[in-house]
Write a protein that holds these residues in place. Structure first.
Motif, PDB file in Angstrom:
ATOM      1  N   LYS A   1      53.428  45.172  34.798  1.00  0.00           N
ATOM      2  CA  LYS A   1      53.209  43.646  34.293  1.00  0.00           C
ATOM      3  C   LYS A   1      53.324  42.663  35.292  1.00  0.00           C
ATOM      4  O   LYS A   1      52.433  42.051  35.507  1.00  0.00           O
ATOM      5  N   GLU A   2      54.356  42.789  36.119  1.00  0.00           N
ATOM      6  CA  GLU A   2      54.433  41.720  37.142  1.00  0.00           C
ATOM      7  C   GLU A   2      53.461  42.003  38.392  1.00  0.00           C
ATOM      8  O   GLU A   2      52.953  40.892  38.768  1.00  0.00           O
ATOM      9  N   SER A   3      53.183  43.113  38.756  1.00  0.00           N
ATOM     10  CA  SER A   3      52.333  43.395  40.183  1.00  0.00           C
ATOM     11  C   SER A   3      50.736  43.067  39.610  1.00  0.00           C
ATOM     12  O   SER A   3      50.032  42.664  40.238  1.00  0.00           O
ATOM     13  N   PHE A   4      50.480  43.329  38.241  1.00  0.00           N
ATOM     14  CA  PHE A   4      49.095  42.935  37.761  1.00  0.00           C
ATOM     15  C   PHE A   4      48.876  41.406  37.858  1.00  0.00           C
ATOM     16  O   PHE A   4      47.791  40.971  38.331  1.00  0.00           O
ATOM     17  N   LEU A   5      49.911  40.914  37.300  1.00  0.00           N
ATOM     18  CA  LEU A   5      49.699  39.220  37.177  1.00  0.00           C
ATOM     19  C   LEU A   5      49.727  38.788  38.662  1.00  0.00           C
ATOM     20  O   LEU A   5      48.788  37.884  38.984  1.00  0.00           O
ATOM     21  N   LYS A   6      50.568  39.224  39.462  1.00  0.00           N
ATOM     22  CA  LYS A   6      50.584  38.431  40.943  1.00  0.00           C
ATOM     23  C   LYS A   6      49.142  39.095  41.407  1.00  0.00           C
ATOM     24  O   LYS A   6      48.679  38.187  42.177  1.00  0.00           O
ATOM     25  N   SER A   7      48.596  40.192  41.320  1.00  0.00           N
ATOM     26  CA  SER A   7      47.342  40.594  42.212  1.00  0.00           C
ATOM     27  C   SER A   7      46.286  39.913  41.469  1.00  0.00           C
ATOM     28  O   SER A   7      45.192  39.399  42.297  1.00  0.00           O
ATOM     29  N   VAL A   8      46.156  39.466  40.111  1.00  0.00           N
ATOM     30  CA  VAL A   8      45.052  38.656  39.757  1.00  0.00           C
ATOM     31  C   VAL A   8      45.192  37.210  40.364  1.00  0.00           C
ATOM     32  O   VAL A   8      43.976  36.599  40.745  1.00  0.00           O
ATOM     33  N   TYR A   9      46.457  36.653  40.464  1.00  0.00           N
ATOM     34  CA  TYR A   9      46.610  35.394  40.988  1.00  0.00           C
ATOM     35  C   TYR A   9      46.305  35.138  42.477  1.00  0.00           C
ATOM     36  O   TYR A   9      45.686  34.457  43.142  1.00  0.00           O
ATOM     37  N   THR A  10      46.304  36.576  43.463  1.00  0.00           N
ATOM     38  CA  THR A  10      46.011  36.527  44.651  1.00  0.00           C
ATOM     39  C   THR A  10      44.579  36.594  44.869  1.00  0.00           C
ATOM     40  O   THR A  10      43.863  36.151  45.655  1.00  0.00           O
ATOM     41  N   LEU A  11      43.776  37.247  43.757  1.00  0.00           N
ATOM     42  CA  LEU A  11      42.371  37.590  43.909  1.00  0.00           C
ATOM     43  C   LEU A  11      41.784  36.100  43.598  1.00  0.00           C
ATOM     44  O   LEU A  11      40.756  35.576  44.268  1.00  0.00           O
ATOM     45  N   THR A  12      42.267  35.204  42.733  1.00  0.00           N
ATOM     46  CA  THR A  12      41.921  33.715  42.419  1.00  0.00           C
ATOM     47  C   THR A  12      42.118  33.162  43.996  1.00  0.00           C
ATOM     48  O   THR A  12      41.026  32.179  44.255  1.00  0.00           O
ATOM     49  N   GLU A  13      43.083  33.192  44.549  1.00  0.00           N
ATOM     50  CA  GLU A  13      43.217  32.474  45.894  1.00  0.00           C
ATOM     51  C   GLU A  13      42.255  32.831  47.097  1.00  0.00           C
ATOM     52  O   GLU A  13      41.924  31.998  47.758  1.00  0.00           O
ATOM     53  N   ARG A  14      41.673  34.015  46.998  1.00  0.00           N
ATOM     54  CA  ARG A  14      40.851  34.667  47.983  1.00  0.00           C
ATOM     55  C   ARG A  14      39.370  34.283  47.510  1.00  0.00           C
ATOM     56  O   ARG A  14      38.285  34.914  48.112  1.00  0.00           O
ATOM     57  N   LYS A  15      39.009  33.925  46.377  1.00  0.00           N
ATOM     58  CA  LYS A  15      37.747  33.614  46.133  1.00  0.00           C
ATOM     59  C   LYS A  15      36.798  33.073  46.971  1.00  0.00           C
ATOM     60  O   LYS A  15      35.685  34.000  47.150  1.00  0.00           O
ATOM     61  N   VAL A  16      37.009  32.097  47.540  1.00  0.00           N
ATOM     62  CA  VAL A  16      35.863  31.490  48.525  1.00  0.00           C
ATOM     63  C   VAL A  16      35.733  32.473  49.720  1.00  0.00           C
ATOM     64  O   VAL A  16      34.498  32.810  49.887  1.00  0.00           O
ATOM     65  N   GLU A  17      36.573  33.110  50.311  1.00  0.00           N
ATOM     66  CA  GLU A  17      36.646  33.959  51.327  1.00  0.00           C
ATOM     67  C   GLU A  17      35.740  35.131  50.962  1.00  0.00           C
ATOM     68  O   GLU A  17      35.119  35.689  51.983  1.00  0.00           O
ATOM     69  N   MET A  18      36.120  35.655  50.112  1.00  0.00           N
ATOM     70  CA  MET A  18      35.582  36.834  49.271  1.00  0.00           C
ATOM     71  C   MET A  18      34.063  36.613  49.157  1.00  0.00           C
ATOM     72  O   MET A  18      33.102  37.570  49.270  1.00  0.00           O
ATOM     73  N   VAL A  19      33.739  35.694  48.497  1.00  0.00           N
ATOM     74  CA  VAL A  19      32.131  35.275  48.076  1.00  0.00           C
ATOM     75  C   VAL A  19      31.304  35.206  49.402  1.00  0.00           C
ATOM     76  O   VAL A  19      30.435  35.779  49.531  1.00  0.00           O
ATOM     77  N   ALA A  20      31.884  34.649  50.360  1.00  0.00           N
ATOM     78  CA  ALA A  20      31.300  34.089  51.620  1.00  0.00           C
ATOM     79  C   ALA A  20      31.079  35.356  52.206  1.00  0.00           C
ATOM     80  O   ALA A  20      29.939  35.646  52.745  1.00  0.00           O
ATOM     81  N   THR A  21      31.846  36.592  52.060  1.00  0.00           N
ATOM     82  CA  THR A  21      31.835  37.800  52.723  1.00  0.00           C
ATOM     83  C   THR A  21      30.703  38.670  52.084  1.00  0.00           C
ATOM     84  O   THR A  21      29.976  39.199  52.972  1.00  0.00           O
TER      85      THR A  21
END
Length: 358
Positions: free
Chosen positions: A316-336
């Motif tokens: 439960k905890e790792s899922f939530l943390k990973s989703v939040y990490t994903l949102t933080e990396r959005k701009v970088e990921m889309v640019a790649t």
């Protein structure tokens, strides 16, 4: 001039059907008489029947090829043999100029029968390493196409080519507004789409649903939960829309999504990449598979397209943390993602296959 014929095969999961769905319109537009061989139990019968009701579908016997001990390992070879004979009769009746196999267990007897009938076979491998069905089919094939460049080192150099991904044109025709409207959402919050493949994923479903109260503070959530996994108790929860499975609506839902959480089947992740959707991948564990999704996911992470959470580490905890990490990396990921080459069209893939017709 006599109409030319092609047989398509592949099934078991949506991933073993999607490329066939993509190239079928192109083949029909070019005037080919297209036939499909699958199994009656697999999802291919439903998917092909719904989208292409005029394409003849033949169900044959198909044994599962297992890497573990099971009593069915002693009986399923007889199913494969029966499937070879059934496929051989179909091939001799239909008289195709070429057969295209997308893989899955049902494709094995078809490919073997094609060799007996002296019909050229082209196969397609979506994962980093060839699946068991395609490994068995390889000696009977004229050529094999791959999505990943890395796959070529596992195949005979003289009959393997990397094409890159092939994406259905209708995927790009999806509309965000239509997807939001279908779910009853607005533009007030970003959309998180969670999907576990055509059969669903119990572990992904559980991880999401345990975190719904927290996630719904920040996201609207679209949940493709898989057949039999709809939770009636959550049906009225605001901001959360669950579907067992979608077909024609999927392009709209993908366009509506700002972030995607998914298994790591290659067809799906290349579609997310083509649409520039930041993704969190939770590949099937090595205990549940041959490890192909782990390789797919790790390669996408290395290339900067995805975050990865291994199933063994899913809580439960790792899922939530990973989703939040994903949102933080959005701009970088889309640019790649925007720097990647455009995928091949179904017309281009169809032309490659037809090059091998007799």
């Amino acid at each position: 001039m006599k109409q030319q014929t092609i047989i398509l095969t592949g099934g078991g999961t949506a991933g073993h059907v999607s490329l066939n769905q993509a190239i079928l319109p192109s083949l029909l537009e070019q005037g080919y008489d297209v036939h499909y061989i699958g199994s009656d139990e697999g999802i291919e019968k439903e998917l092909i029947g719904e989208a292409f009701p005029h394409v003849p579908f033949y169900g044959i016997a198909s044994g599962k090829l297992r890497r573990y001990f099971s009593m069915k390992n002693f009986t399923d070879p007889f199913k494969v043999l029966a499937g070879v004979m059934q496929a051989f009769r179909i091939i001799k009746k239909v008289k195709p100029q070429v057969i295209f196999s997308k893989g899955g267990f049902v494709s094995v007897p078809v490919v073997m029968a094609a060799k007996l009938a002296s019909v050229p076979v082209v196969i397609h491998e979506s994962d980093v390493t060839p699946g068991l069905a395609n490994k068995i089919a390889l000696p009977f094939a004229s050529h094999v196409f791959t999505i990943f460049e890395e796959t070529l080192k596992h195949l005979p150099q003289e009959k393997a080519t990397c094409t890159g991904s092939i994406i259905r044109p209708e995927l790009f025709k999806g509309e965000k507004a239509r997807g939001l409207s279908f779910c009853g959402f607005t533009t007030l919050k970003p959309v998180l789409l969670v999907m576990g493949g055509s059969l669903g994923s119990v572990v992904l479903n559980e991880a999401l649903r345990k975190n719904l109260p927290e996630l719904l503070k920040q996201f609207y959530i679209i949940h493709l939960c898989g057949k039999g996994h709809y939770d009636q108790a959550l049906a009225a929860m605001p901001g959360y829309k669950q579907f067992e499975y979608v077909t024609t609506e999927l392009p709209d839902l993908l366009h509506a999504a700002d972030f995607i959480v998914s298994r790591a089947g290659s067809n799906s992740i290349f579609e997310f990449l083509a649409l520039h959707k930041p993704m969190l991948l939770v590949p099937l564990s090595a205990q549940k598979s041959r490890g192909d999704q782990i390789l797919n996911a790790n390669l996408f992470k290395k290339q900067g397209y995805a975050e990865v959470l291994q199933e063994e580490e899913l809580t439960k905890e790792s899922f939530l943390k990973s989703v939040y990490t994903l949102t933080e990396r959005k701009v970088e990921m889309v640019a790649t993602m925007e720097q990647t080459p455009k995928p091949k069209t179904p017309d281009e893939m169809a032309a490659l296959i037809l090059h091998y017709k007799k």
